[in-house]
Write a protein that holds these residues in place. Sequence first.
Motif, PDB file in Angstrom:
ATOM      1  N   GLU A  65       0.753  -1.124   0.201  1.00  0.00           N
ATOM      2  CA  GLU A  65       0.087  -0.053   0.005  1.00  0.00           C
ATOM      3  C   GLU A  65       0.866   1.104  -0.148  1.00  0.00           C
ATOM      4  O   GLU A  65       0.466   2.227  -0.854  1.00  0.00           O
ATOM      5  CB  GLU A  65      -0.858  -0.050   1.249  1.00  0.00           C
ATOM      6  N   TRP A  66       1.661   1.422   0.669  1.00  0.00           N
ATOM      7  CA  TRP A  66       2.594   2.381   1.093  1.00  0.00           C
ATOM      8  C   TRP A  66       3.592   2.684  -0.208  1.00  0.00           C
ATOM      9  O   TRP A  66       4.126   3.769  -0.533  1.00  0.00           O
ATOM     10  CB  TRP A  66       3.343   2.624   2.198  1.00  0.00           C
ATOM     11  N   ARG A  67       4.027   1.540  -0.832  1.00  0.00           N
ATOM     12  CA  ARG A  67       4.808   1.591  -2.094  1.00  0.00           C
ATOM     13  C   ARG A  67       4.424   2.197  -3.316  1.00  0.00           C
ATOM     14  O   ARG A  67       5.115   2.860  -4.027  1.00  0.00           O
ATOM     15  CB  ARG A  67       5.303   0.044  -2.492  1.00  0.00           C
ATOM     16  N   GLY A 122     -10.851  -3.590 -10.235  1.00  0.00           N
ATOM     17  CA  GLY A 122     -11.249  -4.400  -9.031  1.00  0.00           C
ATOM     18  C   GLY A 122     -10.181  -4.667  -8.112  1.00  0.00           C
ATOM     19  O   GLY A 122     -10.210  -5.465  -7.262  1.00  0.00           O
ATOM     20  N   ARG A 123      -9.042  -3.803  -8.355  1.00  0.00           N
ATOM     21  CA  ARG A 123      -7.895  -4.288  -7.418  1.00  0.00           C
ATOM     22  C   ARG A 123      -7.739  -3.351  -6.112  1.00  0.00           C
ATOM     23  O   ARG A 123      -8.012  -2.202  -6.160  1.00  0.00           O
ATOM     24  CB  ARG A 123      -6.516  -3.731  -8.074  1.00  0.00           C
ATOM     25  N   PRO A 124      -7.553  -3.807  -4.904  1.00  0.00           N
ATOM     26  CA  PRO A 124      -7.436  -3.031  -3.668  1.00  0.00           C
ATOM     27  C   PRO A 124      -6.250  -2.053  -3.824  1.00  0.00           C
ATOM     28  O   PRO A 124      -5.167  -2.589  -4.247  1.00  0.00           O
ATOM     29  CB  PRO A 124      -7.073  -4.229  -2.781  1.00  0.00           C
ATOM     30  N   ILE A 125      -6.684  -0.960  -3.477  1.00  0.00           N
ATOM     31  CA  ILE A 125      -5.382   0.052  -3.692  1.00  0.00           C
ATOM     32  C   ILE A 125      -5.210   0.806  -2.243  1.00  0.00           C
ATOM     33  O   ILE A 125      -4.068   1.454  -2.019  1.00  0.00           O
ATOM     34  CB  ILE A 125      -5.751   1.184  -4.846  1.00  0.00           C
ATOM     35  N   SER A 126      -6.268   0.863  -1.422  1.00  0.00           N
ATOM     36  CA  SER A 126      -5.982   1.546  -0.036  1.00  0.00           C
ATOM     37  C   SER A 126      -7.149   0.905   0.959  1.00  0.00           C
ATOM     38  O   SER A 126      -8.015   0.463   0.671  1.00  0.00           O
ATOM     39  CB  SER A 126      -6.099   2.980  -0.218  1.00  0.00           C
ATOM     40  N   THR A 127      -6.726   1.232   2.199  1.00  0.00           N
ATOM     41  CA  THR A 127      -7.529   0.786   3.380  1.00  0.00           C
ATOM     42  C   THR A 127      -7.723   1.667   4.315  1.00  0.00           C
ATOM     43  O   THR A 127      -6.892   2.416   4.618  1.00  0.00           O
ATOM     44  CB  THR A 127      -6.989  -0.790   3.840  1.00  0.00           C
ATOM     45  N   LEU A 128      -8.803   1.583   5.119  1.00  0.00           N
ATOM     46  CA  LEU A 128      -9.084   2.193   6.393  1.00  0.00           C
ATOM     47  C   LEU A 128      -9.354   1.382   7.435  1.00  0.00           C
ATOM     48  O   LEU A 128     -10.323   0.487   7.282  1.00  0.00           O
ATOM     49  CB  LEU A 128     -10.238   3.279   5.905  1.00  0.00           C
ATOM     50  N   SER A 129      -8.316   1.061   8.472  1.00  0.00           N
ATOM     51  CA  SER A 129      -8.755   0.032   9.427  1.00  0.00           C
ATOM     52  C   SER A 129      -9.660   0.718  10.660  1.00  0.00           C
ATOM     53  O   SER A 129      -9.475   2.047  10.894  1.00  0.00           O
ATOM     54  CB  SER A 129      -7.377  -0.158  10.092  1.00  0.00           C
ATOM     55  N   LEU A 130     -10.139   0.001  11.236  1.00  0.00           N
ATOM     56  CA  LEU A 130     -11.456   0.304  12.142  1.00  0.00           C
ATOM     57  C   LEU A 130     -11.213  -0.415  13.653  1.00  0.00           C
ATOM     58  O   LEU A 130     -11.667  -0.244  14.640  1.00  0.00           O
ATOM     59  CB  LEU A 130     -12.956  -0.142  11.742  1.00  0.00           C
ATOM     60  N   LEU A 131      -9.758  -0.379  13.722  1.00  0.00           N
ATOM     61  CA  LEU A 131      -9.206  -1.091  14.951  1.00  0.00           C
ATOM     62  C   LEU A 131      -8.645   0.065  15.748  1.00  0.00           C
ATOM     63  O   LEU A 131      -8.300   1.360  15.173  1.00  0.00           O
ATOM     64  CB  LEU A 131      -8.021  -1.883  14.633  1.00  0.00           C
ATOM     65  N   ARG A 132      -8.801   0.017  17.002  1.00  0.00           N
ATOM     66  CA  ARG A 132      -8.117   1.038  18.179  1.00  0.00           C
ATOM     67  C   ARG A 132      -6.876   1.548  17.796  1.00  0.00           C
ATOM     68  O   ARG A 132      -5.906   0.735  17.204  1.00  0.00           O
ATOM     69  CB  ARG A 132      -8.280   0.491  19.300  1.00  0.00           C
ATOM     70  N   GLY A 133      -6.672   2.621  17.861  1.00  0.00           N
ATOM     71  CA  GLY A 133      -5.223   3.527  17.301  1.00  0.00           C
ATOM     72  C   GLY A 133      -5.076   3.762  16.062  1.00  0.00           C
ATOM     73  O   GLY A 133      -4.001   4.430  15.777  1.00  0.00           O
ATOM     74  N   MET A 134      -5.961   3.373  15.205  1.00  0.00           N
ATOM     75  CA  MET A 134      -5.873   3.605  13.850  1.00  0.00           C
ATOM     76  C   MET A 134      -6.835   4.681  13.507  1.00  0.00           C
ATOM     77  O   MET A 134      -7.807   4.954  13.702  1.00  0.00           O
ATOM     78  CB  MET A 134      -6.303   2.431  12.891  1.00  0.00           C
ATOM     79  N   HIS A 135      -6.291   5.693  12.553  1.00  0.00           N
ATOM     80  CA  HIS A 135      -6.930   6.819  12.018  1.00  0.00           C
ATOM     81  C   HIS A 135      -7.730   7.677  13.282  1.00  0.00           C
ATOM     82  O   HIS A 135      -8.737   8.397  12.841  1.00  0.00           O
ATOM     83  CB  HIS A 135      -8.174   6.400  11.173  1.00  0.00           C
ATOM     84  N   GLY A 136      -7.099   7.628  14.365  1.00  0.00           N
ATOM     85  CA  GLY A 136      -7.344   8.513  15.464  1.00  0.00           C
ATOM     86  C   GLY A 136      -8.382   7.823  16.269  1.00  0.00           C
ATOM     87  O   GLY A 136      -8.978   8.470  17.049  1.00  0.00           O
ATOM     88  N   LEU A 137      -8.626   6.591  15.887  1.00  0.00           N
ATOM     89  CA  LEU A 137      -9.688   5.935  16.902  1.00  0.00           C
ATOM     90  C   LEU A 137      -9.297   5.488  18.109  1.00  0.00           C
ATOM     91  O   LEU A 137      -8.104   5.003  18.436  1.00  0.00           O
ATOM     92  CB  LEU A 137     -10.292   4.583  16.100  1.00  0.00           C
ATOM     93  N   LYS A 138     -10.058   5.860  19.224  1.00  0.00           N
ATOM     94  CA  LYS A 138      -9.816   5.521  20.533  1.00  0.00           C
ATOM     95  C   LYS A 138     -10.224   4.151  20.874  1.00  0.00           C
ATOM     96  O   LYS A 138      -9.595   3.485  21.953  1.00  0.00           O
ATOM     97  CB  LYS A 138     -10.405   6.516  21.588  1.00  0.00           C
ATOM     98  N   ARG A 139     -10.968   3.608  20.312  1.00  0.00           N
ATOM     99  CA  ARG A 139     -11.631   2.096  20.408  1.00  0.00           C
ATOM    100  C   ARG A 139     -11.782   1.802  19.000  1.00  0.00           C
ATOM    101  O   ARG A 139     -12.098   2.192  18.023  1.00  0.00           O
ATOM    102  CB  ARG A 139     -12.711   2.065  21.376  1.00  0.00           C
ATOM    103  N   SER A 140     -11.892   0.253  19.215  1.00  0.00           N
ATOM    104  CA  SER A 140     -12.235  -0.345  17.802  1.00  0.00           C
ATOM    105  C   SER A 140     -13.722  -0.207  17.417  1.00  0.00           C
ATOM    106  O   SER A 140     -14.534  -0.081  18.690  1.00  0.00           O
ATOM    107  CB  SER A 140     -11.978  -1.948  17.829  1.00  0.00           C
ATOM    108  N   VAL A 141     -14.148  -0.096  16.213  1.00  0.00           N
ATOM    109  CA  VAL A 141     -15.588  -0.106  15.835  1.00  0.00           C
ATOM    110  C   VAL A 141     -15.961  -1.323  16.182  1.00  0.00           C
ATOM    111  O   VAL A 141     -15.627  -2.411  15.599  1.00  0.00           O
ATOM    112  CB  VAL A 141     -15.722   0.657  14.549  1.00  0.00           C
ATOM    113  N   PRO A 142     -17.345  -1.678  17.159  1.00  0.00           N
ATOM    114  CA  PRO A 142     -17.454  -2.998  17.234  1.00  0.00           C
ATOM    115  C   PRO A 142     -18.341  -3.728  16.310  1.00  0.00           C
ATOM    116  O   PRO A 142     -17.800  -4.884  16.137  1.00  0.00           O
ATOM    117  CB  PRO A 142     -18.760  -2.893  18.433  1.00  0.00           C
ATOM    118  N   GLN A 143     -19.067  -3.150  15.619  1.00  0.00           N
ATOM    119  CA  GLN A 143     -19.861  -4.043  14.476  1.00  0.00           C
ATOM    120  C   GLN A 143     -20.426  -3.014  13.478  1.00  0.00           C
ATOM    121  O   GLN A 143     -21.364  -2.802  13.226  1.00  0.00           O
ATOM    122  CB  GLN A 143     -21.094  -4.865  15.277  1.00  0.00           C
ATOM    123  N   ALA A 144     -19.386  -2.589  12.397  1.00  0.00           N
ATOM    124  CA  ALA A 144     -19.599  -1.869  11.383  1.00  0.00           C
ATOM    125  C   ALA A 144     -20.606  -2.313  10.506  1.00  0.00           C
ATOM    126  O   ALA A 144     -20.393  -3.429   9.882  1.00  0.00           O
ATOM    127  CB  ALA A 144     -18.273  -1.334  10.653  1.00  0.00           C
TER     128      ALA A 144
END
Length: 306
Positions: free
Chosen positions: A41-43, A254-276
């Motif tokens: 992703e970062w490459r 249809g190729r994956p090119i970027s992601t957004l993680s819903l886990l705690r600590g990612m993208h400023g999240l204080k807690r993981s998103v429980p059930q998106a």
Amino acid sequence: MRRLLKPRVLLPAVLLPLLVLLALAGQEWRLFERAWFSVQEWRHAAEWQGRSLWLPDYRVTVEAQVIDGLSDDVSALTYDPDRRSLFTVTNQRAELIELSLAGKILRRMPLTGFGDAEAVEYISPGIYVISDERAQRLFKVHVDDNTRWLDAADSEQLSLGLGLNGNKGFEGLAYDSQGRRLFVAKERDPLRILEITGFPGDEQRLNLQVTDDQRRDRRLFVRDLSSLQFDERSGHLLALSDESRLVIELDLAGRPISTLSLLRGMHGLKRSVPQAEGLAMDEQGTLYLVSEPNLFYVFAKPAATE
């Protein structure tokens, strides 16, 4: 007996089953593919940052805000550019609910005859599609300022019934207004993204087509699909996974090119998103997300929040 208890005999006997279990878990959760993509992703960040949504740049601006007055399970989200509001559905006590962009309830419309209502998608002014997950039915409905309830008997319907397997059916919807394609996410077993043309009904209705892209679907390193969002500007598709706690951006091929993680600590999240369960996007690219049973989130790029 003593020979069997020697470290050089005992260690391989313990490590081999452990390695097998780790390999199986990695395959089940697609951990190896996800880890490899994180490296890639970062490459190619410089290549895609200017011509994609580029999800790594997003930061949470509203986190886990309770939707006051709502205790039932929210199961989808779509943005209406005409009303500048959001719509979601609940499936325990079936309702279509209009929300403000701040996550406040504007009105509630009971649903009758829609089965296991799981997704809703804006199509055009006053026109939406609602999905019945279990029966794999799609309903075209009309909503205006005077709408107070909806009855499935009044709607145009399409039933597909592809590999019916209970509560693992049509989980998410997205619409490409230029290509007149309705994307339908099948949750899992197998995970699939269908493309439907000719529904909702228009002059192409007699040319109804249902296609999929198995190569694209195999690239999705997630365990399930909860929601979809189509970006009209780039032509890219966003896929939300509850179990993998991840949003993936797919390019035109249809190729994956970027992601957004819903886990705690990612993208400023204080807690993981429980059930998106639902994902929507407005004209500025701001992302809105709902999580069962009644949590509301907003993600935006820093420049958009200044």
